[in-house]
Design an enzyme around this catalytic site. Structure first.
Site, PDB file in Angstrom:
ATOM      1  CB  CYS A  63     -14.426  60.145 -74.202  1.00  0.00           C
ATOM      2  SG  CYS A  63     -14.039  61.332 -75.530  1.00  0.00           S
ATOM      3  CE  LYS A 121      -9.006  67.238 -79.327  1.00  0.00           C
ATOM      4  NZ  LYS A 121      -7.565  66.914 -79.204  1.00  0.00           N
ATOM      5  CB  SER A 167      -9.994  66.003 -75.531  1.00  0.00           C
ATOM      6  OG  SER A 167      -9.072  65.820 -76.581  1.00  0.00           O
ATOM      7  CG  HIS A 197     -11.479  62.653 -71.447  1.00  0.00           C
ATOM      8  ND1 HIS A 197     -11.261  61.301 -71.492  1.00  0.00           N
ATOM      9  CD2 HIS A 197     -11.717  63.033 -72.727  1.00  0.00           C
ATOM     10  CE1 HIS A 197     -11.342  60.869 -72.740  1.00  0.00           C
ATOM     11  NE2 HIS A 197     -11.623  61.910 -73.512  1.00  0.00           N
ATOM     12  CD  GLU A 257     -10.744  60.079 -68.184  1.00  0.00           C
ATOM     13  OE1 GLU A 257     -10.444  59.867 -69.369  1.00  0.00           O
ATOM     14  OE2 GLU A 257     -11.813  60.628 -67.849  1.00  0.00           O
ATOM     15  NE  ARG A 294      -1.878  64.166 -80.080  1.00  0.00           N
ATOM     16  CZ  ARG A 294      -2.915  63.594 -79.454  1.00  0.00           C
ATOM     17  NH1 ARG A 294      -2.726  62.551 -78.661  1.00  0.00           N
ATOM     18  NH2 ARG A 294      -4.127  64.079 -79.630  1.00  0.00           N
TER      19      ARG A 294
END
Length: 305
Positions: free
Chosen positions: A142, A163, A192, A235, A237, A249
């Protein structure tokens, strides 16, 4: 063979409950074998979560890995107890005379800043330079992928109008590359991020090879130096609920965040996420360890150049 990780690391208990085989240092000392030395520079705010995500993937290999966690001297994390950092992490200054078979550098929540404005940029550039001669293969994730491409090759990043958020289908440029051994015709990767690197900048540099991309999320994987550097803009992971936590969030608090694409069942955030990337994530990390670390690193680790 299991991972060899520091005694009492919180990830040990979490992963044992998932039936994943890990080994602490005490038990590993009884085995007469040279483990691969992997150093992880963890820049993510929630250190324990990221540790667990990465250890989960690294455990899916027949090789024994000796995991070391690195931290920055020029930055103090706000979301992880000081005691945890002191117990499990070492400053770069403590490690820079050592050599490692592999390195992972994670993302960081600073992508909207210019690189030179990041408070720890000077230390990051020192680590980037150090890794070229002290690590057999480095995996950049990232923000680290964008930062590494910028530092090593002058590749710029560009802000996104909204985003890049969700799980996107990726296509490989060469299915015969060892990093993709066992992959299907396409695979999924969570993204992200608020910035991007563009295809034209990558393909204009002969030192870089664009190895995976998506019509929706753009450049996803770039390779350099025959795999000594692998840059991943997403990502793989991430755990199943990571995007959900980020969404809940930020929703209503930022005007550039929408529901993650291709993530919730029937695209309904009231439904659970559908995990589409786990198998390929495990395969990619195993391939990296086997073909770009184990098969390339010298038995005498001091001979890494």
């Amino acid at each position: 063979m299991p991972l060899r990780i520091p005694d009492r690391l919180p990830a040990i208990d979490i992963l044992k409950k998932e039936n994943i085989f890990v080994m602490d240092n005490s038990r590993a000392h009884t085995q007469d074998i040279r483990p691969l030395r992997i150093v992880i520079l963890n820049l993510m705010p929630l250190k324990i979560t990221t540790e667990t995500d990465l250890v989960r993937l690294l455990s899916n290999t027949p090789l024994q890995l000796d995991i070391t966690f690195m931290k920055l001297k020029s930055h103090t994390p706000k979301n992880t107890p000081v005691e945890h950092m002191m117990m499990f992490y070492k400053d770069f200054d403590e490690l820079k005379t050592q050599k490692f078979d592999g390195m992972i550098i994670t993302g960081a929540p600073v992508e909207t800043y210019e690189y030179e404005d990041v408070t720890y940029w000077d230390e990051m550039t020192e680590i980037f330079s150090w890794s070229k001669h002290h690590v057999t293969s480095t995996l950049y994730i990232c923000w680290a992928a964008q930062a590494g491409l910028y530092y090593h090759y002058g590749i710029p990043k560009y802000p996104l109008e909204k985003k890049m958020f969700g799980v996107f289908r990726q296509y490989t440029s060469d299915s015969l590359l060892p990093i993709f051994r066992g992959f299907d015709d396409f695979f999924y990767m969570p993204h992200s991020r608020h910035t991007e690197i563009v295809r034209e900048d990558i393909v204009s540099r002969p030192e870089l090879t664009l190895i995976a991309e998506s019509p929706e999320s753009g450049v996803s994987m770039v390779m350099a130096n025959s795999g000594r550097e692998i840059f991943i803009t997403g990502h793989l992971e991430y755990a199943s609920d990571t995007l959900d936590k980020e969404y809940r969030r930020d929703v209503g608090k930022r005007d550039d965040v929408e529901m993650p694409v291709n993530y919730y069942l029937d695209d309904n955030p009231e439904n659970p996420p559908v995990v589409r990337w786990r198998a390929h994530a495990n395969l990619l990390f195993s391939n990296w360890i086997n073909y770009y670390v184990y098969q390339e690193t010298p038995y005498d680790i001091d001979k890494i150049e």
